[in-house]
Scaffold this active site. Structure first.
Site, PDB file in Angstrom:
ATOM      1  N   ARG A   1       0.886  -1.114   0.061  1.00  0.00           N
ATOM      2  CA  ARG A   1      -0.167  -0.038  -0.046  1.00  0.00           C
ATOM      3  C   ARG A   1       0.958   1.158   0.279  1.00  0.00           C
ATOM      4  NH1 ARG A   1      -3.251  -3.023  -1.314  1.00  0.00           N
ATOM      5  NH2 ARG A   1      -5.471  -3.546  -0.715  1.00  0.00           N
TER       6      ARG A   1
ATOM      7  N   GLU B   1      -3.172   7.988  -5.022  1.00  0.00           N
ATOM      8  CA  GLU B   1      -3.299   7.337  -5.907  1.00  0.00           C
ATOM      9  C   GLU B   1      -4.563   7.774  -6.884  1.00  0.00           C
ATOM     10  OE1 GLU B   1      -3.728   3.135  -5.702  1.00  0.00           O
ATOM     11  OE2 GLU B   1      -1.609   2.625  -4.694  1.00  0.00           O
TER      12      GLU B   1
ATOM     13  N   HIS C   1      -0.809   0.589  -9.901  1.00  0.00           N
ATOM     14  CA  HIS C   1      -1.423  -0.620  -9.197  1.00  0.00           C
ATOM     15  C   HIS C   1      -1.789  -1.547 -10.039  1.00  0.00           C
ATOM     16  CE1 HIS C   1      -3.727  -0.613  -4.924  1.00  0.00           C
ATOM     17  NE2 HIS C   1      -3.153  -1.833  -5.489  1.00  0.00           N
TER      18      HIS C   1
END
Length: 328
Positions: free
Chosen positions: A241, A270, A289
């Protein structure tokens, strides 16, 4: 005789594979068609009358949403992690929460090791060098990288993905250190791993790879003091993360040259804003991601999420349940 009303389900994004077609055959289904996540006001409106909800990490399931969704009986997250969901609030309302563990382990480890290799050998820089017409001849000092074989890899977290990384590292003859809440003597014996404390891992590792969930303990696990303690020229890989790393401290460590480079599949925030200093640094390899993004794995994740949801809607324990105490 009236046909029983199908449960209403909202899915926050189109999913790969045929899982949604299977779901549509059993429920009254609405799917958000946008490429971006549904805006907050849309998510709140769509969940007011539904019995089931399938979410992604980008969708916040919290007290206000649950308060406004009195019919909700099941939440299923298309992810291993579930830090986007207030599980305690769901449990208090006796709403099962599902996730998709296990299925993405090997695919994510493949990508994490690909990031490690790409960063070490400057693959993205080499590609850009050729495409922009800078390649003139063979040069002995051109784009020199870091050897992977025989180097020391420090794993932060030794769950399924961390262990899969360790197995890949063994094939490259790497020395592997790890920090983890509990010792893993089984994996130490199998893979020749050594459990160390945080300080030792940072000072001795040529590569540090993050594989921990996001929680109070792991938020900004790497900060300024930690980067300063790392081996000069060390390389960081993060597929966990983004918030496990302090982004400002990371940018400073990279810009100073103390940290040799970083390969990031996840960031805080993000997506990265276009004025992020990380986008201006040549020693950063970035991905959006996508560590679990293979056709097979994402299709299986969608299928697992549907299985979890259908089980919960039928009053059964989801195959992968985050709050199994509801069924004891």
């Amino acid at each position: 005789m009236e046909r029983p009303t199908r449960p209403r389900v909202f899915v926050t994004r189109q999913l790969p594979g045929d899982a949604l077609a299977r779901l549509a055959a059993q429920v009254s289904l609405r799917v958000w068609e946008g490429q971006l996540p549904p805006p907050r006001e849309v998510l709140l409106a769509e969940t007011r009358e539904v019995e089931g909800l399938i979410t992604l990490l980008t969708d916040r399931v919290d007290e206000p949403l649950l308060e406004g969704a009195p019919r909700l009986r099941a939440v299923s997250n298309v992810a291993v992690g579930y830090d986007n969901i207030d599980v305690a609030a769901c449990t208090a309302r006796r709403i099962p929460v599902g996730n998709t563990p296990g299925v993405l382990t090997e695919t994510t480890a493949d990508f994490a090791f690909a990031l490690l290799m790409g960063l070490a050998r400057r693959v993205a820089e080499a590609d850009a060098y050729v495409r922009t017409g800078q390649w003139r001849t063979w040069e002995p000092g051109l784009l020199l990288g870091t050897d992977v074989h025989g180097a020391t890899l420090g794993l932060v977290g030794l769950g399924a993905i961390g262990a899969a990384m360790a197995r890949r590292a063994r094939g490259f003859g790497m020395r592997v250190l790890y920090v983890n809440r509990r010792a893993r003597p089984d994996l130490e014996a199998e893979l020749g791993l050594t459990r160390v404390d945080k300080a030792t891992l940072l000072t001795e590792s040529d590569f540090v790879s993050l594989h921990v969930p996001l929680n109070v303990e792991t938020r900004h696990w790497l900060g300024r003091a930690d980067f300063a303690a790392m081996k000069p020229g060390a390389l960081l890989v993060n597929t966990a993360r983004g918030t496990v790393v302090d982004p400002a401290a990371l940018a400073e460590a990279l810009a100073s040259g103390h940290l040799g480079g970083a390969a990031l599949d996840v960031t805080e925030p993000e997506p990265l804003p276009l004025d992020s200093p990380l986008l201006k640094l040549p020693n950063v390899l970035l991905a959006p991601h996508i560590a679990s993004a293979s056709h097979t794995t994402r299709g299986r994740m969608a299928s697992m999420a549907v299985d979890n949801l259908l089980a919960a809607l039928e009053g059964r324990k989801p195959p992968h349940c985050v709050n199994p105490e509801l069924f004891t």
